[in-house]
Design a protein around this motif. Structure first.
Motif, PDB file in Angstrom:
ATOM      1  N   ASP A 136       0.826  -1.115   0.129  1.00 55.00           N
ATOM      2  CA  ASP A 136      -0.018  -0.005  -0.059  1.00 55.00           C
ATOM      3  C   ASP A 136       0.864   1.248   0.039  1.00 55.00           C
ATOM      4  N   MET A 137       1.955   1.192   0.757  1.00 54.06           N
ATOM      5  CA  MET A 137       2.948   2.203   1.049  1.00 54.06           C
ATOM      6  C   MET A 137       3.639   2.447  -0.259  1.00 54.06           C
ATOM      7  N   GLU A 138       4.052   1.444  -0.886  1.00 57.57           N
ATOM      8  CA  GLU A 138       4.737   1.541  -2.207  1.00 57.57           C
ATOM      9  C   GLU A 138       3.878   2.383  -3.341  1.00 57.57           C
ATOM     10  N   ILE A 139       2.448   2.022  -3.545  1.00 59.58           N
ATOM     11  CA  ILE A 139       1.584   2.479  -4.428  1.00 59.58           C
ATOM     12  C   ILE A 139       1.405   3.763  -3.910  1.00 59.58           C
ATOM     13  N   GLU A 140       1.223   4.341  -2.744  1.00 57.51           N
ATOM     14  CA  GLU A 140       1.207   5.675  -2.336  1.00 57.51           C
ATOM     15  C   GLU A 140       2.375   6.485  -2.943  1.00 57.51           C
ATOM     16  N   SER A 141       3.799   5.873  -2.569  1.00 57.50           N
ATOM     17  CA  SER A 141       4.915   6.301  -2.968  1.00 57.50           C
ATOM     18  C   SER A 141       5.026   6.898  -4.500  1.00 57.50           C
ATOM     19  N   LYS A 142       4.646   5.859  -4.999  1.00 60.15           N
ATOM     20  CA  LYS A 142       4.778   5.897  -6.766  1.00 60.15           C
ATOM     21  C   LYS A 142       3.752   7.138  -7.357  1.00 60.15           C
ATOM     22  N   ALA A 143       2.371   6.962  -6.478  1.00 58.04           N
ATOM     23  CA  ALA A 143       1.388   8.177  -7.061  1.00 58.04           C
ATOM     24  C   ALA A 143       2.086   9.615  -6.637  1.00 58.04           C
ATOM     25  N   GLN A 144       2.711   9.589  -5.528  1.00 51.27           N
ATOM     26  CA  GLN A 144       3.364  10.934  -5.177  1.00 51.27           C
ATOM     27  C   GLN A 144       4.567  11.551  -6.002  1.00 51.27           C
ATOM     28  N   GLN A 145       5.239  10.237  -6.382  1.00 48.34           N
ATOM     29  CA  GLN A 145       6.378  10.659  -7.336  1.00 48.34           C
ATOM     30  C   GLN A 145       5.988  11.191  -8.627  1.00 48.34           C
ATOM     31  N   ASN A 146       4.804  10.847  -9.251  1.00 47.75           N
ATOM     32  CA  ASN A 146       4.063  11.163 -10.240  1.00 47.75           C
ATOM     33  C   ASN A 146       3.109  12.205 -10.221  1.00 47.75           C
TER      34      ASN A 146
END
Length: 281
Positions: free
Chosen positions: A144-154
Motif C-alpha cells: 500500500d505504501m509503495e503504491i502511495e509513494s509511486k503516486a506521489q512521485q508522479n
C-alpha cells in the motif's frame, strides 16, 4: 486458521472466486476506464513484485485511492491504538495473563514485567499485530505504501475510501471475551499461525487465488465479525468509487480480500453495470 491470520486478511486481504489476477479493469457504460488492484499489507522483500505494467497504469491515472490515505503518518495511528482507561490485560483471567506476558516477553527477548509495562496502555488487538510482525524476518515491503509513494512521485493525488479511525474502531466492537480467545489461541499455537501466514504470502506471490480461497474458507473463526470487517465496508465503498469514476480514471488499491465473493467489490460493481475484467501483469 488463526485470528492472527484473519487480521492479515483484513488489512491486506485476498480474492476468492475470481480469475487468476489481482488486477482488474473497471469499465463504465460510457467506456471510462479505471483499475482495481488487490494489495497485501506486508510481504518479505524477497517476494516483492511490482512490474512496470502496474507502475505504468498508476502513472496514467488521475487519482490513486487506497483504503486509507497517508499511510506514512504513523504518529496519528499510534494514538488510536492506545486505551482511554484500564489495561490491555484486563480482558484475561490471571492464568491467561501470565501466559500472555511470558509469550510476549519471549517474542521480544525481555522480562515479563517489562512487557506488561510496555503494552498495558495499548489496545489488546495490538498483541496480535506484534506476533504478525515477528513472522517476517529481514526487510519488509508494504505494498500500500509503495503504491502511495509511486503516486506521489508522479504528482498524482492520493485519497482514501475510509479513515484509519473507522478501520480501527471495528476491532473495538469485538467482544472482549472473543478477543481474549483469539489471542490465547495465538499464544498457545504460534506455529500454526506462522505456517498459515507463510502459505498466504506464497499464494499471493503466485496469484494462486484458488489456493488462497481454500485457505481462507477452511476457517469459520471470523464468525459474526465477517459482516463488519468485509461485507459492510465493501457496500460502503461502492457509491464512493462510483462518484470518483464519473469524472476520473482511478486506480483503486484495497485489500484483496475485499474483491471476491457475492458481496465483494468486483461483484458489487458488476451489479451496478460496470464491466470488470481481470488483467494479467
Amino acid at each position: 486458521m488463526r485470528f492472527l491470520t484473519w487480521i492479515f486478511v483484513f488489512l491486506s486481504g485476498f480474492v476468492f472466486g475470481q480469475s487468476n489476477s489481482l488486477l482488474y479493469q473497471v469499465k463504465s457504460k460510457d467506456k471510462k476506464v479505471s483499475y482495481l488492484f488487490g494489495t497485501i499489507h506486508m510481504i518479505p522483500d524477497s517476494l516483492y513484485y511490482f512490474p512496470g505494467k502496474l507502475d505504468k497504469i498508476i502513472s496514467k491515472s488521475d487519482e490513486v485511492i487506497l483504503e486509507i490515505a497517508n499511510l506514512s503518518n504513523q504518529s496519528s495511528v499510534m494514538k488510536l491504538m492506545l486505551l482511554d482507561s484500564g489495561s490491555c490485560f484486563d480482558i484475561f483471567t490471571p492464568q491467561q495473563k501470565d501466559s500472555v506476558l511470558n509469550w510476549g516477553a519471549n517474542l521480544l527477548g525481555i522480562k515479563p514485567d517489562q512487557f506488561e509495562k510496555g503494552f498495558e496502555k495499548r489496545k489488546p488487538f495490538t498483541l496480535l499485530q506484534l506476533s504478525f510482525q515477528k513472522m517476517i524476518s529481514g526487510k519488509v515491503r508494504m505494498v500500500d505504501m509503495e503504491i502511495e509513494s509511486k503516486a506521489q512521485q508522479n504528482k498524482i493525488p492520493v485519497s482514501g475510501l475510509e479513515t484509519v479511525e473507522y478501520q480501527l474502531s471495528i476491532f473495538d466492537k469485538i467482544p472482549p471475551g472473543e478477543l481474549a480467545g483469539f489471542i490465547m489461541e495465538t499464544v498457545r499455537n504460534p506455529q500454526e499461525g506462522e505456517e498459515n501466514f507463510q502459505k498466504m504470502v506464497h499464494y499471493y506471490h503466485q496469484q494462486d487465488l484458488e489456493s488462497l480461497a481454500n485457505l481462507i474458507l477452511e476457517s469459520d473463526e471470523l464468525g459474526s465479525s465477517a459482516e463488519e470487517l468485509l461485507d459492510k465496508r465493501n457496500h460502503n465503498w461502492i457509491p464512493k468509487m462510483e462518484e470518483l469514476m464519473k469524472a476520473k480514471s482511478c486506480f483503486f488499491a484495497v485489500g484483496a480480500g475485499h474483491l471476491g465473493g457475492s458481496n465483494g467489490v468486483i461483484e458489487l460493481l458488476r451489479k451496478r453495470g460496470y464491466e470488470v475484467t481481470p488483467v494479467r501483469y
